[in-house]
Design a protein around this motif. Structure first.
Motif, PDB file in Angstrom:
ATOM      1  N   UNK A 115       0.823  -1.302  -0.113  1.00 27.87           N
ATOM      2  CA  UNK A 115      -0.112  -0.031   0.048  1.00 27.87           C
ATOM      3  C   UNK A 115       0.917   1.448  -0.014  1.00 27.87           C
ATOM      4  N   UNK A 116       2.129   1.173  -0.494  1.00 27.90           N
ATOM      5  CA  UNK A 116       3.014   2.321  -0.087  1.00 27.90           C
ATOM      6  C   UNK A 116       2.747   3.407  -0.844  1.00 27.90           C
ATOM      7  N   UNK A 117       2.022   3.271  -2.027  1.00 27.47           N
ATOM      8  CA  UNK A 117       1.707   4.406  -3.054  1.00 27.47           C
ATOM      9  C   UNK A 117       0.179   4.800  -2.815  1.00 27.47           C
ATOM     10  N   UNK A 118      -0.433   4.487  -1.672  1.00 25.02           N
ATOM     11  CA  UNK A 118      -1.757   4.849  -1.389  1.00 25.02           C
ATOM     12  C   UNK A 118      -1.850   6.113  -0.611  1.00 25.02           C
ATOM     13  N   UNK A 119      -2.760   6.941  -0.773  1.00 27.54           N
ATOM     14  CA  UNK A 119      -2.906   8.070   0.175  1.00 27.54           C
ATOM     15  C   UNK A 119      -3.647   7.535   1.380  1.00 27.54           C
ATOM     16  N   UNK A 120      -3.376   8.214   2.699  1.00 27.02           N
ATOM     17  CA  UNK A 120      -3.911   7.833   3.810  1.00 27.02           C
ATOM     18  C   UNK A 120      -5.495   7.596   3.602  1.00 27.02           C
ATOM     19  N   UNK A 121      -6.003   8.508   3.000  1.00 29.02           N
ATOM     20  CA  UNK A 121      -7.489   8.720   3.085  1.00 29.02           C
ATOM     21  C   UNK A 121      -8.122   7.145   2.274  1.00 29.02           C
ATOM     22  N   UNK A 122      -7.303   6.544   1.824  1.00 29.18           N
ATOM     23  CA  UNK A 122      -7.607   5.399   0.879  1.00 29.18           C
ATOM     24  C   UNK A 122      -7.579   4.057   1.846  1.00 29.18           C
ATOM     25  N   UNK A 123      -7.110   4.543   2.936  1.00 31.22           N
ATOM     26  CA  UNK A 123      -6.847   3.060   3.690  1.00 31.22           C
ATOM     27  C   UNK A 123      -7.895   3.088   4.781  1.00 31.22           C
ATOM     28  N   UNK A 124      -7.981   1.802   5.396  1.00 28.48           N
ATOM     29  CA  UNK A 124      -8.831   1.644   6.597  1.00 28.48           C
ATOM     30  C   UNK A 124      -8.107   2.096   7.756  1.00 28.48           C
ATOM     31  N   UNK A 125      -8.941   2.317   8.932  1.00 27.51           N
ATOM     32  CA  UNK A 125      -8.423   2.985   9.999  1.00 27.51           C
ATOM     33  C   UNK A 125      -7.267   2.110  10.564  1.00 27.51           C
ATOM     34  N   UNK A 126      -7.385   0.618  10.687  1.00 28.61           N
ATOM     35  CA  UNK A 126      -6.286  -0.182  11.045  1.00 28.61           C
ATOM     36  C   UNK A 126      -5.178   0.060  10.299  1.00 28.61           C
ATOM     37  N   UNK A 127      -5.329   0.039   8.671  1.00 26.64           N
ATOM     38  CA  UNK A 127      -4.203   0.366   7.754  1.00 26.64           C
ATOM     39  C   UNK A 127      -3.412   1.423   8.177  1.00 26.64           C
TER      40      UNK A 127
END
Lengths: 215, 300
Positions: free
Chosen positions: A129-141
């Motif tokens: 997930x290194x190229x994802x923006x934080x907003x695209x991740x779940x709370x746990x991620x």
């Protein structure tokens, strides 16, 4: 590792901490617990020198936080990894950039940044997930990114303020597991939480606060 | 961390900051450009006004009328004396004949009034132009007092009233421009500072995170200060471009006839040095503004 001697802290008329004395040894895995408003966050903020106590002494890694020079505080913080309930991630930067940013601002050589960031992301299982923006991740991620950020500078101490506050039980367990794994590498871990269930599952050193006092 | 790493960090962070805060940056640059344009417009007015004043001052001539019986020797003495004076820029001699010719040209078709004249009543004269720095009434008076001592000089004329009134007028205008310019300058500085402060404040959380992960103040400040410098420079360029377009489309066409009337040969724009100074001042304001703002945020 962390020593507090008769520490007092007030905000106006509110006594947040009253006569706190305790010691956390190197390599400990400790919980600071108590209901909301008990003074857990204040205690952690004192340890990473976000605020100063009104009275008493605090030593972290042998450094006296009352006499430390302002210019030395950034270097103290580099030896402490901090995990927040609200993550405090840079929203417009990717997961990798959030980690690399910490390395850059703490003066890591450019050639080492990629490797160190990747190692930290691997430890929390987020390399994909290194190229994802934080907003695209779940709370746990997102919380795992925060943990990767906290450990990337190889600190000797991790302070986690309600790291599972916004997460369900399964994910919370995962987060605590990662923190436990970090601790097994010799890093001291202090977790502030009001979640008694969590503490029951990890019987360890507990500092219990109520209305600003140790009970 | 090597110097190259430091520079690369600064540029990289500045670029990321600008990229991820496009809208606040555009708003900031536009606001600063507007503030600078207002000040720039005033400044253009000022340089053109000074140019008018200079052209008016240039018209100040001192005329030395000579006595009827002045000899060639007298003329030589006067000429040498005038040439030796440090205040004098140029001297021109007007003979009696030339004075009459010029007079005839000036009165045009009313020449008939001269028909009854048997002799030329006009005196010969020297027209003296003083150097730029000596065109004030205080110097003119001194000069006139010295020249009056010359025996062959009959009378001296320099429009004393006009010079004095003109000086009062320019002093008043200078006071007004000083006050208005000062206020406008101050307003521009405050607008620039507040605009940059807002962009810095909007990223308080980011700065907080930097502090928590152990960034030194120097590292936090660097990219913000460079951003302030870039904002200042781009705003200055934008403002110069706006003023240039205004100058080309409106000012020259509309006010040029008026300028001619006032004695202005050409409506002036910033020359390259003034433009560079303008950009430099804006860059400095951007730097100071961002340094102060980031300094305040770091103290919180």
């Amino acid at each position: 590792m962390i020593q507090l001697f008769h520490v007092f802290k007030s905000f106006g008329k509110i006594h947040a901490l009253i006569d706190i004395t305790f010691e956390i040894k190197k390599g400990d895995f400790a919980f600071v617990t108590g209901p909301s408003g008990a003074g857990k966050t204040t205690l952690l903020r004192l340890i990473y020198r976000d605020i100063r106590p009104d009275k008493g002494q605090i030593l972290v890694n042998g450094i006296n936080l009352l006499t430390i020079r302002e210019s030395k505080i950034p270097y103290l913080r580099r030896s402490i990894g901090i995990v927040f309930q609200d993550f405090k991630l840079l929203k417009q930067r990717t997961v990798y950039e959030n980690i690399a940013f910490t390395l850059r601002v703490t003066g890591t050589a450019k050639r080492d940044i990629k490797r160190k960031a990747w190692e930290a992301l691997k430890l929390v299982g987020l390399t994909k997930k290194q190229d994802s923006l934080p907003s695209k991740l779940s709370g746990g991620e997102q919380q795992r990114v925060v943990m990767a950020r906290a450990i990337v500078n190889k600190p000797s101490l991790i302070l986690a303020d309600e790291p599972t506050g916004n997460l369900d039980m399964d994910i919370s367990m995962e987060i605590i597991d990662i923190l436990k794994q970090i601790n097994l590498n010799g890093i001291t871990v202090v977790i502030a939480t009001h979640d008694r269930e969590l503490i029951k599952k990890y019987p360890t050193k507990i500092i219990s606060l109520e209305s600003g006092r140790i009970v | 961390m090597s110097i190259m790493d430091n520079i690369s960090y600064l540029l990289h962070e500045t670029w990321l900051n600008i990229k991820s805060n496009k809208i606040p940056n555009i708003i900031a640059v536009t606001t600063i450009a507007i503030a600078l344009s207002i000040f720039g417009f005033f400044f253009l007015f000022l340089i053109n006004f000074h140019s008018i004043i200079d052209s008016w001052e240039e018209r100040v001539n001192i005329v030395l009328y000579l006595k009827e019986q002045s000899s060639k020797e007298d003329l030589k003495t006067i000429k040498n004396y005038l040439a030796s004076k440090k205040e004098v820029d140029s001297i021109s001699y007007i003979s009696k004949e030339r004075a009459l010719e010029e007079f005839k040209t000036r009165i045009g078709d009313k020449k008939t009034i001269l028909e009854g004249l048997e002799t030329n009543p006009l005196p010969s004269s020297f027209v003296v132009k003083l150097k730029k720095d000596y065109r004030e009434s205080i110097f003119i008076k001194d000069f006139v007092r010295d020249v009056r001592m010359l025996q062959a000089v009959e009378d001296i004329e320099y429009g004393r009233d006009w010079v004095e009134k003109f000086e009062i007028f320019t002093h008043i205008i200078q006071m007004i421009t000083l006050v208005v310019g000062g206020l406008l300058g101050l307003a521009s500085i405050l607008i620039i500072y507040n605009t940059i402060k807002l962009t810095v404040y909007s990223r308080k959380e980011e700065i907080e995170i930097m502090k928590l992960v152990g960034a030194t103040h120097r590292f936090i400040k660097g990219p913000f200060i460079i951003e302030g410098m870039i904002q200042g420079t781009i705003a200055a360029l934008l403002s110069l471009l706006t003023l240039w377009i205004l100058y080309k489309t409106f000012i020259v066409q509309i006010t040029a006839p008026m300028g001619n009337l006032l004695g202005l040969k050409q409506i002036l724009f910033f020359n390259i040095y003034l433009a560079l100074i303008f950009i430099f001042i804006s860059l400095i304001l951007g730097t100071i503004g961002s340094s102060l703002a980031i300094g305040r945020v770091l103290k919180i």
